[in-house]
Design a protein around this motif. Sequence first.
Motif, PDB file in Angstrom:
ATOM      1  N   TRP A  52      -1.016   9.813  -1.310  1.00 21.36           N
ATOM      2  CA  TRP A  52      -0.963   9.077  -2.562  1.00 21.36           C
ATOM      3  C   TRP A  52       0.236   9.566  -3.367  1.00 21.36           C
ATOM      4  N   ARG A  53       0.942   8.651  -4.006  1.00 24.21           N
ATOM      5  CA  ARG A  53       2.035   8.998  -4.919  1.00 24.21           C
ATOM      6  C   ARG A  53       1.605   8.583  -6.318  1.00 24.21           C
ATOM      7  N   LEU A  54       1.646   9.522  -7.243  1.00 24.94           N
ATOM      8  CA  LEU A  54       1.257   9.215  -8.617  1.00 24.94           C
ATOM      9  C   LEU A  54       2.396   8.541  -9.356  1.00 24.94           C
ATOM     10  N   GLY A  55       2.023   7.617 -10.212  1.00 30.46           N
ATOM     11  CA  GLY A  55       3.018   6.915 -10.999  1.00 30.46           C
ATOM     12  C   GLY A  55       2.373   6.194 -12.165  1.00 30.46           C
ATOM     13  N   LEU A  56       3.157   5.372 -12.797  1.00 29.27           N
ATOM     14  CA  LEU A  56       2.706   4.576 -13.935  1.00 29.27           C
ATOM     15  C   LEU A  56       2.864   3.103 -13.584  1.00 29.27           C
ATOM     16  N   ILE A  57       1.861   2.297 -13.898  1.00 33.68           N
ATOM     17  CA  ILE A  57       2.021   0.862 -13.716  1.00 33.68           C
ATOM     18  C   ILE A  57       2.087   0.198 -15.081  1.00 33.68           C
ATOM     19  N   ARG A  58       2.917  -0.823 -15.138  1.00 31.47           N
ATOM     20  CA  ARG A  58       3.080  -1.588 -16.371  1.00 31.47           C
ATOM     21  C   ARG A  58       2.743  -3.041 -16.071  1.00 31.47           C
ATOM     22  N   PHE A  59       1.888  -3.600 -16.918  1.00 27.85           N
ATOM     23  CA  PHE A  59       1.491  -4.998 -16.776  1.00 27.85           C
ATOM     24  C   PHE A  59       2.484  -5.850 -17.545  1.00 27.85           C
ATOM     25  N   GLY A  95     -14.237  12.500  -1.462  1.00 31.70           N
ATOM     26  CA  GLY A  95     -13.844  13.573  -0.544  1.00 31.70           C
ATOM     27  C   GLY A  95     -12.360  13.845  -0.544  1.00 31.70           C
ATOM     28  N   ALA A  96     -11.794  13.956   0.656  1.00 29.20           N
ATOM     29  CA  ALA A  96     -10.380  14.295   0.806  1.00 29.20           C
ATOM     30  C   ALA A  96      -9.467  13.188   0.300  1.00 29.20           C
ATOM     31  N   ASP A  97      -9.975  11.986   0.162  1.00 29.83           N
ATOM     32  CA  ASP A  97      -9.172  10.855  -0.292  1.00 29.83           C
ATOM     33  C   ASP A  97      -9.021  10.816  -1.812  1.00 29.83           C
ATOM     34  N   SER A  98      -9.835  11.611  -2.532  1.00 29.39           N
ATOM     35  CA  SER A  98      -9.788  11.569  -3.999  1.00 29.39           C
ATOM     36  C   SER A  98      -8.518  12.219  -4.534  1.00 29.39           C
ATOM     37  N   ILE A  99      -8.179  11.866  -5.765  1.00 29.35           N
ATOM     38  CA  ILE A  99      -6.968  12.363  -6.421  1.00 29.35           C
ATOM     39  C   ILE A  99      -7.397  13.185  -7.633  1.00 29.35           C
ATOM     40  N   PRO A 100      -7.012  14.472  -7.689  1.00 26.31           N
ATOM     41  CA  PRO A 100      -7.467  15.327  -8.788  1.00 26.31           C
ATOM     42  C   PRO A 100      -7.099  14.823 -10.186  1.00 26.31           C
ATOM     43  N   LEU A 101      -5.927  14.219 -10.346  1.00 24.04           N
ATOM     44  CA  LEU A 101      -5.518  13.734 -11.668  1.00 24.04           C
ATOM     45  C   LEU A 101      -6.151  12.399 -12.052  1.00 24.04           C
ATOM     46  N   LEU A 102      -6.857  11.777 -11.110  1.00 27.25           N
ATOM     47  CA  LEU A 102      -7.550  10.515 -11.369  1.00 27.25           C
ATOM     48  C   LEU A 102      -9.021  10.636 -10.970  1.00 27.25           C
ATOM     49  N   PRO A 103      -9.804  11.408 -11.725  1.00 29.73           N
ATOM     50  CA  PRO A 103     -11.217  11.569 -11.347  1.00 29.73           C
ATOM     51  C   PRO A 103     -11.974  10.249 -11.470  1.00 29.73           C
ATOM     52  N   GLY A 104     -12.811   9.988 -10.488  1.00 24.15           N
ATOM     53  CA  GLY A 104     -13.604   8.769 -10.494  1.00 24.15           C
ATOM     54  C   GLY A 104     -12.804   7.506 -10.216  1.00 24.15           C
ATOM     55  N   ALA A 105     -11.636   7.659  -9.606  1.00 24.73           N
ATOM     56  CA  ALA A 105     -10.775   6.506  -9.332  1.00 24.73           C
ATOM     57  C   ALA A 105     -11.290   5.704  -8.143  1.00 24.73           C
ATOM     58  N   SER A 106     -10.894   4.459  -8.112  1.00 23.53           N
ATOM     59  CA  SER A 106     -11.223   3.565  -7.007  1.00 23.53           C
ATOM     60  C   SER A 106      -9.949   3.142  -6.290  1.00 23.53           C
ATOM     61  N   ARG A 107     -10.071   2.933  -4.994  1.00 25.15           N
ATOM     62  CA  ARG A 107      -8.951   2.411  -4.199  1.00 25.15           C
ATOM     63  C   ARG A 107      -9.050   0.900  -4.218  1.00 25.15           C
ATOM     64  N   VAL A 108      -7.957   0.261  -4.603  1.00 28.03           N
ATOM     65  CA  VAL A 108      -7.912  -1.196  -4.645  1.00 28.03           C
ATOM     66  C   VAL A 108      -6.929  -1.658  -3.572  1.00 28.03           C
ATOM     67  N   PRO A 109      -7.423  -2.186  -2.449  1.00 30.90           N
ATOM     68  CA  PRO A 109      -6.515  -2.729  -1.435  1.00 30.90           C
ATOM     69  C   PRO A 109      -5.793  -3.956  -1.996  1.00 30.90           C
ATOM     70  N   CYS A 110      -4.487  -3.998  -1.798  1.00 26.58           N
ATOM     71  CA  CYS A 110      -3.673  -5.090  -2.342  1.00 26.58           C
ATOM     72  C   CYS A 110      -2.704  -5.582  -1.279  1.00 26.58           C
ATOM     73  N   SER A 111      -2.207  -6.774  -1.490  1.00 29.45           N
ATOM     74  CA  SER A 111      -1.126  -7.286  -0.652  1.00 29.45           C
ATOM     75  C   SER A 111      -0.220  -8.164  -1.496  1.00 29.45           C
ATOM     76  N   ASP A 112       1.031  -8.186  -1.073  1.00 29.82           N
ATOM     77  CA  ASP A 112       2.047  -8.977  -1.742  1.00 29.82           C
ATOM     78  C   ASP A 112       2.788  -9.735  -0.643  1.00 29.82           C
ATOM     79  N   GLY A 113       2.220 -10.827  -0.210  1.00 29.52           N
ATOM     80  CA  GLY A 113       2.817 -11.542   0.906  1.00 29.52           C
ATOM     81  C   GLY A 113       2.600 -10.772   2.194  1.00 29.52           C
ATOM     82  N   ASP A 114       3.671 -10.207   2.761  1.00 35.13           N
ATOM     83  CA  ASP A 114       3.607  -9.503   4.037  1.00 35.13           C
ATOM     84  C   ASP A 114       3.269  -8.021   3.900  1.00 35.13           C
ATOM     85  N   HIS A 115       3.404  -7.452   2.721  1.00 31.41           N
ATOM     86  CA  HIS A 115       3.223  -6.012   2.525  1.00 31.41           C
ATOM     87  C   HIS A 115       1.826  -5.689   2.008  1.00 31.41           C
TER      88      HIS A 115
END
Length: 145
Positions: A52-59, A95-115
């Motif tokens: 996981w790479r941490l970053g900021l998203i802007r809407f 478990g091992a998939d969790s991110i310490p700086l984002l407690p209680g986070a959810s994984r949201v599978p996304c796609s943008d066309g082919d990616h």
Amino acid sequence: MPSALISTEVVIGTLLVAAVVVLATTYLRRRYIARGLPLTLCGLRRAGTERWRLGLIRFGDNALEWYTLGGVSLRPKRRWLRQRLLLEAPLLLQGADSIPLLPGASRVPCSDGDHRFDLALQGPAYTALRSWQEASPPGYNVNVA
């Protein structure tokens, strides 16, 4: 002896100035990136990777933009158009998939066309993303699963 004391003061002063510059740069970068739009912490993971790479998203008005958390770049590393972005159902990170700086986070599978990629968002940030996706202007073809 006095020369060692002066050298120590110079080193401590330089470190303090460097810390203030780093903090000020981080604060000003975040303010510039936001430009009055919603901005939140999230994780990004490309398909096929475990890191996981941490970053900021802007809407934005028509696009979701992802910025790296560190660095001085004012340009987004990733940009997804609202009408091409497909969000799937969130899955709680555990478990091992969790991110310490984002407690209680959810994984949201996304796609943008082919990616395909995953975003890691906490509850309120996911709600904001879903609302942003569903609130597209009339006439846009929005994909919400």
